[in-house]
Design a protein around this motif. Sequence first.
Motif, PDB file in Angstrom:
ATOM      1  N   ASP A  69      43.593  38.900  43.102  1.00  0.00           N
ATOM      2  CA  ASP A  69      43.390  40.351  43.130  1.00  0.00           C
ATOM      3  C   ASP A  69      41.938  40.587  43.496  1.00  0.00           C
ATOM      4  OD1 ASP A  69      42.990  43.047  42.698  1.00  0.00           O
ATOM      5  OD2 ASP A  69      43.843  43.056  40.681  1.00  0.00           O
ATOM      6  N   THR A  70      41.710  41.138  44.668  1.00  0.00           N
ATOM      7  CA  THR A  70      40.345  41.334  45.154  1.00  0.00           C
ATOM      8  C   THR A  70      39.709  42.621  44.655  1.00  0.00           C
ATOM      9  OG1 THR A  70      41.124  42.405  47.179  1.00  0.00           O
ATOM     10  CG2 THR A  70      40.832  40.006  47.241  1.00  0.00           C
ATOM     11  N   LEU A 118      42.816  35.805  39.306  1.00  0.00           N
ATOM     12  CA  LEU A 118      44.050  35.155  39.715  1.00  0.00           C
ATOM     13  C   LEU A 118      45.223  35.941  39.157  1.00  0.00           C
ATOM     14  CD1 LEU A 118      43.334  31.380  39.027  1.00  0.00           C
ATOM     15  CD2 LEU A 118      43.205  32.599  41.202  1.00  0.00           C
ATOM     16  N   VAL A 119      46.279  36.068  39.944  1.00  0.00           N
ATOM     17  CA  VAL A 119      47.532  36.676  39.499  1.00  0.00           C
ATOM     18  C   VAL A 119      48.598  35.602  39.678  1.00  0.00           C
ATOM     19  CG1 VAL A 119      49.226  38.504  39.901  1.00  0.00           C
ATOM     20  CG2 VAL A 119      46.775  38.980  40.183  1.00  0.00           C
ATOM     21  N   ILE A 168      47.060  26.914  43.786  1.00  0.00           N
ATOM     22  CA  ILE A 168      46.199  27.471  42.738  1.00  0.00           C
ATOM     23  C   ILE A 168      44.747  27.079  42.985  1.00  0.00           C
ATOM     24  CG2 ILE A 168      45.684  27.429  40.262  1.00  0.00           C
ATOM     25  CD1 ILE A 168      48.774  27.071  39.861  1.00  0.00           C
ATOM     26  N   ARG A 169      44.510  25.835  43.399  1.00  0.00           N
ATOM     27  CA  ARG A 169      43.153  25.381  43.694  1.00  0.00           C
ATOM     28  C   ARG A 169      42.541  26.209  44.826  1.00  0.00           C
ATOM     29  NH1 ARG A 169      43.972  20.054  44.227  1.00  0.00           N
ATOM     30  NH2 ARG A 169      43.515  19.730  42.039  1.00  0.00           N
ATOM     31  N   ASP A 174      39.272  28.489  44.434  1.00  0.00           N
ATOM     32  CA  ASP A 174      38.110  28.281  45.302  1.00  0.00           C
ATOM     33  C   ASP A 174      37.719  29.572  46.019  1.00  0.00           C
ATOM     34  OD1 ASP A 174      38.046  25.619  44.530  1.00  0.00           O
ATOM     35  OD2 ASP A 174      38.941  24.868  46.398  1.00  0.00           O
ATOM     36  N   ALA A 175      38.715  30.303  46.526  1.00  0.00           N
ATOM     37  CA  ALA A 175      38.430  31.558  47.236  1.00  0.00           C
ATOM     38  C   ALA A 175      37.830  32.596  46.291  1.00  0.00           C
ATOM     39  CB  ALA A 175      39.693  32.101  47.890  1.00  0.00           C
ATOM     40  N   ALA A 176      38.400  32.726  45.097  1.00  0.00           N
ATOM     41  CA  ALA A 176      37.899  33.692  44.133  1.00  0.00           C
ATOM     42  C   ALA A 176      36.491  33.333  43.677  1.00  0.00           C
ATOM     43  CB  ALA A 176      38.841  33.793  42.945  1.00  0.00           C
TER      44      ALA A 176
END
Length: 84
Positions: free
Chosen positions: A23-24, A32-33, A70-71, A75-77
């Motif tokens: 969720d940005t 994370l969702v 999930i990884r 990493d992106a978040a």
Amino acid sequence: MALLFFGTDPNSGGGNCPAVWVDTDAAQGPELVLQGKAADAMTQTACSQDSPPADDEAVIRIPVRMVDQIRKACDAAEAAGPQL
């Protein structure tokens, strides 16, 4: 709400399966969702001994085969922080 989709359980065959998004637009920064199977009563009780869930929380199960998705979401978040 802006959700970035990172994938589903590769063994699910599609639809109604565990999935992961970021969720940005979360107020405190990216979150994370996760979509997964609700944990059974025994698992919920065991988890509650370490961390009792609040009324708006749930214990869910995610298959380990989803670690890659999930990884990538983590990493992106993490890389974007509150600026994703």
